[in-house]
Each structure stands twice: as structure tokens, then as C-alpha cells.
Design a protein around this motif. Structure first.
Motif, PDB file in Angstrom:
ATOM      1  N   TYR A 176       0.861  -1.181   0.000  1.00 54.22           N
ATOM      2  CA  TYR A 176       0.000   0.000   0.000  1.00 54.22           C
ATOM      3  C   TYR A 176       0.897   1.231   0.000  1.00 54.22           C
ATOM      4  CZ  TYR A 176      -3.062   3.672   1.803  1.00 54.22           C
ATOM      5  OH  TYR A 176      -3.745   4.851   1.984  1.00 54.22           O
ATOM      6  N   ILE A 177       0.676   2.138  -0.945  1.00 49.42           N
ATOM      7  CA  ILE A 177       1.480   3.360  -1.045  1.00 49.42           C
ATOM      8  C   ILE A 177       0.574   4.555  -0.792  1.00 49.42           C
ATOM      9  CG2 ILE A 177       3.045   4.708  -2.482  1.00 49.42           C
ATOM     10  CD1 ILE A 177       3.626   2.248  -4.089  1.00 49.42           C
ATOM     11  N   PRO A 178       0.736   5.244   0.328  1.00 54.24           N
ATOM     12  CA  PRO A 178      -0.116   6.398   0.623  1.00 54.24           C
ATOM     13  C   PRO A 178       0.164   7.553  -0.333  1.00 54.24           C
ATOM     14  CG  PRO A 178       1.620   6.180   2.267  1.00 54.24           C
ATOM     15  CD  PRO A 178       1.700   4.956   1.404  1.00 54.24           C
ATOM     16  N   SER A 179      -0.792   8.441  -0.437  1.00 56.19           N
ATOM     17  CA  SER A 179      -0.667   9.552  -1.383  1.00 56.19           C
ATOM     18  C   SER A 179       0.499  10.466  -1.045  1.00 56.19           C
ATOM     19  CB  SER A 179      -1.973  10.353  -1.405  1.00 56.19           C
ATOM     20  OG  SER A 179      -2.289  10.834  -0.104  1.00 56.19           O
ATOM     21  N   ALA A 180       0.895  10.537   0.238  1.00 61.94           N
ATOM     22  CA  ALA A 180       2.022  11.393   0.618  1.00 61.94           C
ATOM     23  C   ALA A 180       3.304  10.959  -0.072  1.00 61.94           C
ATOM     24  CB  ALA A 180       2.202  11.377   2.134  1.00 61.94           C
ATOM     25  N   ALA A 181       3.516   9.652  -0.182  1.00 65.08           N
ATOM     26  CA  ALA A 181       4.706   9.157  -0.887  1.00 65.08           C
ATOM     27  C   ALA A 181       4.602   9.433  -2.376  1.00 65.08           C
ATOM     28  CB  ALA A 181       4.876   7.662  -0.631  1.00 65.08           C
ATOM     29  N   LEU A 182       3.405   9.304  -2.916  1.00 69.07           N
ATOM     30  CA  LEU A 182       3.218   9.516  -4.351  1.00 69.07           C
ATOM     31  C   LEU A 182       3.373  10.980  -4.737  1.00 69.07           C
ATOM     32  CD1 LEU A 182       0.210   7.097  -4.873  1.00 69.07           C
ATOM     33  CD2 LEU A 182       2.569   6.739  -5.599  1.00 69.07           C
ATOM     34  N   ASP A 183       3.141  11.899  -3.794  1.00 64.35           N
ATOM     35  CA  ASP A 183       3.328  13.316  -4.095  1.00 64.35           C
ATOM     36  C   ASP A 183       4.770  13.616  -4.477  1.00 64.35           C
ATOM     37  OD1 ASP A 183       0.680  13.835  -3.619  1.00 64.35           O
ATOM     38  OD2 ASP A 183       0.979  14.529  -1.558  1.00 64.35           O
ATOM     39  N   LEU A 184       5.723  13.091  -3.700  1.00 66.86           N
ATOM     40  CA  LEU A 184       7.128  13.331  -4.021  1.00 66.86           C
ATOM     41  C   LEU A 184       7.545  12.582  -5.285  1.00 66.86           C
ATOM     42  CD1 LEU A 184       9.070  13.428  -0.621  1.00 66.86           C
ATOM     43  CD2 LEU A 184       8.254  15.294  -2.051  1.00 66.86           C
ATOM     44  N   VAL A 185       6.970  11.394  -5.495  1.00 65.80           N
ATOM     45  CA  VAL A 185       7.264  10.655  -6.723  1.00 65.80           C
ATOM     46  C   VAL A 185       6.769  11.442  -7.932  1.00 65.80           C
ATOM     47  CG1 VAL A 185       6.765   8.564  -8.041  1.00 65.80           C
ATOM     48  CG2 VAL A 185       7.256   8.400  -5.597  1.00 65.80           C
ATOM     49  N   ASP A 186       5.571  12.011  -7.845  1.00 67.35           N
ATOM     50  CA  ASP A 186       5.031  12.787  -8.953  1.00 67.35           C
ATOM     51  C   ASP A 186       5.904  14.009  -9.258  1.00 67.35           C
ATOM     52  OD1 ASP A 186       2.939  11.043  -9.289  1.00 67.35           O
ATOM     53  OD2 ASP A 186       1.519  12.205  -8.077  1.00 67.35           O
ATOM     54  N   THR A 187       6.434  14.636  -8.218  1.00 72.10           N
ATOM     55  CA  THR A 187       7.328  15.781  -8.422  1.00 72.10           C
ATOM     56  C   THR A 187       8.585  15.356  -9.181  1.00 72.10           C
ATOM     57  OG1 THR A 187       6.536  16.819  -6.384  1.00 72.10           O
ATOM     58  CG2 THR A 187       8.638  17.596  -7.264  1.00 72.10           C
ATOM     59  N   TYR A 188       9.154  14.227  -8.783  1.00 72.72           N
ATOM     60  CA  TYR A 188      10.328  13.705  -9.491  1.00 72.72           C
ATOM     61  C   TYR A 188      10.001  13.365 -10.941  1.00 72.72           C
ATOM     62  CZ  TYR A 188      12.923   9.674 -11.251  1.00 72.72           C
ATOM     63  OH  TYR A 188      13.572   8.768 -12.066  1.00 72.72           O
ATOM     64  N   LEU A 189       8.852  12.735 -11.176  1.00 71.71           N
ATOM     65  CA  LEU A 189       8.465  12.375 -12.534  1.00 71.71           C
ATOM     66  C   LEU A 189       8.348  13.613 -13.414  1.00 71.71           C
ATOM     67  CD1 LEU A 189       5.697   9.673 -11.872  1.00 71.71           C
ATOM     68  CD2 LEU A 189       8.097   9.286 -12.437  1.00 71.71           C
ATOM     69  N   LEU A 190       7.823  14.677 -12.854  1.00 75.31           N
ATOM     70  CA  LEU A 190       7.584  15.894 -13.620  1.00 75.31           C
ATOM     71  C   LEU A 190       8.856  16.693 -13.862  1.00 75.31           C
ATOM     72  CD1 LEU A 190       5.513  17.882 -14.874  1.00 75.31           C
ATOM     73  CD2 LEU A 190       5.313  18.929 -12.601  1.00 75.31           C
ATOM     74  N   LEU A 191       9.703  16.816 -12.855  1.00 69.66           N
ATOM     75  CA  LEU A 191      10.836  17.734 -12.939  1.00 69.66           C
ATOM     76  C   LEU A 191      12.140  17.089 -13.411  1.00 69.66           C
ATOM     77  CD1 LEU A 191      10.335  19.854  -9.687  1.00 69.66           C
ATOM     78  CD2 LEU A 191       9.563  20.333 -12.017  1.00 69.66           C
ATOM     79  N   GLU A 192      12.303  15.791 -13.195  1.00 72.01           N
ATOM     80  CA  GLU A 192      13.607  15.188 -13.502  1.00 72.01           C
ATOM     81  C   GLU A 192      13.526  13.988 -14.447  1.00 72.01           C
ATOM     82  OE1 GLU A 192      15.790  16.342  -9.263  1.00 72.01           O
ATOM     83  OE2 GLU A 192      15.197  14.277  -9.638  1.00 72.01           O
ATOM     84  N   ARG A 193      12.560  13.124 -14.232  1.00 74.22           N
ATOM     85  CA  ARG A 193      12.551  11.875 -14.985  1.00 74.22           C
ATOM     86  C   ARG A 193      12.351  12.094 -16.473  1.00 74.22           C
ATOM     87  NH1 ARG A 193       9.682   7.881 -17.146  1.00 74.22           N
ATOM     88  NH2 ARG A 193      10.289   5.724 -16.699  1.00 74.22           N
TER      89      ARG A 193
END
Length: 483
Positions: free
Chosen positions: A249-266
């Protein structure tokens, strides 16, 4: 004797210069179903050395992880070289030879190994001789007692955990390149700070091991189909320890930082790597269909149409899984390295070591929390989640009992299992036995805090003796039990 590892793509690349037909390299790999990563020992004539090559093929057929077999191979290689220097081999070695090898590793060599490292080696050698004895290569084990070959020590789980202040410092200063005051460091020379922060958040809030979270694919996080603040859930199996399945189970708080990485760096990493991946197309699993409902990927691997359940894809396959995008080939892995493919374990270790050096650089700053002597590991975040979750669930269970209308009513077995803190933490972390989870109980509270409190209360009194202090502690424990 030389050590090699099976890699089918190399055999295909040089198939024009290798023997063809039913005895060709590619045909033999297909017919014997030897997976990539299987160790093979070859003699001077480039013929397989037996019986060790057969033992590793046996392990491969048991779906043993390639990284695990690689570590086994180096253990066996060192042992064989040592025995050759003594004028013997695996099948002729006696107890004296193996005891001498143990002494060489733990005491004589320039950098002796520790007890835990030696115990892992001893386990590998014991497993090899168990198989040799079972298959009749040797009449009996060289060692009369298997436990004699290891250190014989039983070790308790060593739990290292971080406070909230320490974690934020690790995530933002060490991995994110910030200063202790929260500003971005002008001297930061790291790469992809958002990637490191996202990885730490994912590791902490899910309790996954490094191999588990480092090999996560985009479809498992619901990237592209998940709505805003929704959490994510997926099945973890092939990349789990011992292949033991569990739900993550991955809470939305963890996914927030993942989404930032996906948008800005990946996105930038993927664009730069697209051309290089196109040159390696034959080595990659090129996905053209993602079935979100069934959790399957379909595409072309090694020139053949293949379909895999994502949960059952090992880390090696995940590392070469790509898809066609408007930018060209793009990896499906969440965390990418400079080459555009999945960032490997050794690269994550380098990221962690660099982060530790950055944290130490600010050790004199009053805003820096207490740092341990040994650098933090990503695995410490798993321990941190376990302790915090166990503490929270224990308090919740106690509060639920207090709120019960009738304290004399019995709790059913189903209710006990549903709210039992240890069983919940065991499921979240994927422990095979509750015995492993029990080890965390001793870390919930530091007993020295209670001792210090008792000493502070009693040493201020005239005539206080150690016996009176001990009696006071025992009475306090008895009152708590009765309450």
C-alpha cells in the motif's frame, strides 16, 4: 578455472561466429532453460567444470535470484582456489581442509571477514556439500557437524531507526541537497535531488526493501491512470525477499514526491537516453500493451512475443522493460539512471554515501540532529516504519479496549487477528514468521529512559539506596500490570 555468467543476449549477438544447430550456444540455452545470471565455471578448454556448474543450474531451476547465485559463485570460487593450493579439490577435501579455509578467511588473510560475513559463506558451502552428498558425488559431508563451520552465534535482529527530525535531515539535506535551514545549497553537486527524496519517502511509507522499491514500475504506481490524491496498491512477488508475495500500500504522501520527481527530472532523463536505448532495442523487452486490469505487460523480448504478469517479473527483466513513447524508447522503471534504465543497487549505495558526506559537512550546525557513528542505510527506513506503525497500532488497540462498553465481554479470534499490531506489521513488512516482528518490541521504548527517570526521582531523596530504587521499579511494574 574461470567464472562466467549466462547472458543470452550476448550469445544471440555473436551467434554468427558461434557454433550453430542443436549444439549451438543459443539452442543449448533454450533447450536446457538456463536463465540469465546463472554462474558457469569453465576450465582451460572452455568446458564446464563439474559438479559445481550443475549445482548452479540446479539453483537456477529453483528460481534462485541471479544476484544471490552471483554471491554464491564467488564463495565457491574462493574455496576452490584455496583447495587447489592445498593440492585437493571439492570432492576430495576433508574436514581439516575446510577448517583451514575458515581460519584463512576469519583470521589469517590481510583483511579478515567478520562473523556475519563468514556465516553467510559457511551457509553457502554447507548447501553445496548437502547437494553433493545427496547426488552421490561424495560419500558423506566433510564436516561432522554442520554448525561447526559457522560461527555458531545466534544474532538478534539489529534495528536502526530514525527520529522524524533525523529522517527529514536525511531526506532533504543528504538526498535533496538542502542546507539545514531549508535553503538549497549553492555547493550541491549531486544529481536528481527529487529522485533521492522520492525514493526515501517511498521506502519509509511502504516499508519496502531497497530491491523492492528500486525496481517498481510505473504501472504499479498507477501513473497515467491514478487520480490526484488516490493511494496506490500493487502485488509484490518476484522482487520480494524469497519471492514471498504480499500486497503493498502506497499512501498519497509518498506519491506526491514521486510525482514531483516524474515531472521535474525523470522526463529529461528519458529524453536524453532515448537514442541510446534505440541502439539496444534487441536487448530490451519492448512493451506495446499495458493491461491495468489484469496487471500484465505484453511486448517483444528476444524477438518473440511475450506476456508477463508484472508481479512475477524479476528485477533483471524489469531493468530492461521499456515502452514506445513520443520521445522514442522509454524505460517503465520509476527510478532511472543516466543511461535511461533502472538505477541499480550499487548506484543507490553511491547516492546514499554521497548523502552521508553532505550531512556530515553540516555537523557543526546547531540545527543538525544527532548523527550516528555508522551511516544510515535505506533499510533503516523500513525499521523506522515498523517501529512507528507498531507503536501507533499498540496505542490504538489499548484505546479500543478502554472504550469497550462491557469490559467483561470476550474478544473473538477474528477481532483479535484484525487489530493485532504484531500481525498487521508482519503482513505489511512481509515477514515469514511473527518471530521476526517480535524483535521490534524491544525497541518500542528505550528502557534506560525509565531507569534514568527512576534515578532522578530517588537520588534526590536522603538515604536512597540501590535496593530501594529497584524495589520502586518493581512496584511500578506490578501497579501497571494490575491496572
Amino acid at each position: 578455472m574461470d567464472l562466467y555468467f549466462v547472458k543470452r543476449s550476448l550469445a544471440e549477438r555473436y551467434s554468427d561466429v558461434l557454433p550453430a544447430g542443436p549444439y549451438g550456444a543459443v539452442s543449448l540455452l533454450d533447450r536446457r532453460a538456463i536463465p540469465d545470471g546463472t554462474p558457469v565455471f569453465l576450465d582451460r578448454d572452455m568446458r564446464p567444470v563439474e559438479p559445481v556448474s550443475s549445482w548452479f543450474r540446479h539453483l537456477a531451476y529453483q528460481d534462485r535470484d541471479p544476484a544471490t547465485m552471483r554471491s554464491y559463485a564467488y564463495v565457491v570460487s574462493r574455496l576452490v582456489d584455496f583447495l587447489q593450493e592445498r593440492g585437493t579439490d571439492l570432492l576430495s577435501a576433508g574436514e581439516a581442509d575446510l577448517v583451514a579455509y575458515r581460519r584463512q578467511r576469519v583470521a589469517v588473510q590481510t583483511l579478515p571477514v567478520g562473523e556475519s560475513t563468514w556465516d553467510r559463506e559457511a551457509s553457502t558451502i554447507n548447501g553445496l556439500y548437502d547437494w553433493l552428498t545427496e547426488r552421490g558425488y561424495v560419500p558423506r559431508r566433510p564436516l561432522r557437524l554442520s554448525r561447526r563451520f559457522g560461527s555458531g552465534m545466534v544474532r538478534q535482529l539489529q534495528v536502526r531507526h530514525l527520529s522524524l527530525e533525523q529522517y527529514l535531515y536525511f531526506r532533504d539535506v543528504g538526498l535533496g541537497g538542502q542546507r539545514p535551514d531549508g535553503e538549497v545549497s549553492a555547493g550541491f553537486r549531486g544529481w536528481c535531488p527529487h529522485r533521492g527524496r522520492a525514493a526515501a519517502e517511498l521506502a519509509l511509507l511502504t516499508g519496502m526493501r531497497k530491491r523492492e522499491w528500486a525496481s517498481v514500475l510505473l504501472p504499479e504506481l498507477g501513473v497515467g491512470v491514478r487520480r490526484g490524491a488516490e493511494p496506490a496498491r500493487f502485488r509484490l512477488e518476484a522482487c520480494a525477499k524469497y519471492g514471498r508475495p504480499r500486497d503493498v500500500y502506497i499512501p498519497s504522501a509518498a506519491l506526491d514526491l514521486v510525482d514531483t520527481y516524474l515531472l521535474l527530472e525523470r522526463t529529461e532523463i528519458a529524453e536524453r537516453a532515448a537514442l541510446g536505448l534505440a541502439r539496444r532495442r534487441r536487448e530490451l523487452f519492448v512493451v506495446d500493451r499495458v493491461d491495468e486490469e489484469t496487471g500484465k505487460l505484453s511486448g517483444v523480448l528476444e524477438g518473440r512475443r511475450r506476456t508477463f504478469a508484472i508481479a512475477r517479473m524479476p528485477a533483471g527483466l524489469r531493468a530492461v522493460t521499456v515502452r514506445e513513447s513520443e520521445r522514442g524508447l522509454e524505460s517503465l522503471a520509476v527510478f532511472l539512471g543516466q543511461g535511461g534504465l533502472m538505477l541499480g543497487p550499487s548506484s543507490w549505495d553511491r547516492v546514499r554515501r554521497d548523502a552521508w558526506r553532505r550531512m556530515l559537512a553540516y555537523s557543526a550546525d546547531p540545527r543538525t540532529p544527532v548523527l550516528p557513528r555508522r551511516p544510515w542505510r535505506f533499510h533503516d527506513l523500513r525499521h523506522t516504519l515498523a517501529l512507528q506503525l507498531l507503536r501507533h497500532l499498540t496505542r490504538a488497540a489499548v484505546a479500543a479496549e478502554v472504550r469497550r462498553a462491557d469490559p467483561r465481554s470476550m474478544v473473538s479470534l477474528g477481532e483479535h487477528i484484525a487489530v493485532n499490531p504484531l500481525l498487521i506489521v508482519q503482513r505489511v513488512l512481509g515477514h515469514a514468521s511473527p518471530r521476526t516482528t517480535y524483535a521490534y518490541l524491544s525497541y518500542l521504548d528505550d528502557p534506560m529512559n525509565y531507569v534514568e527517570e527512576a534515578l532522578r526521582a530517588w537520588t534526590d531523596s536522603d538515604g536512597a539506596t540501590y535496593a530501594e530504587i529497584a524495589r520502586h521499579l518493581l512496584e511500578g511494574d506490578r501497579d501497571a500490570q494490575e491496572g
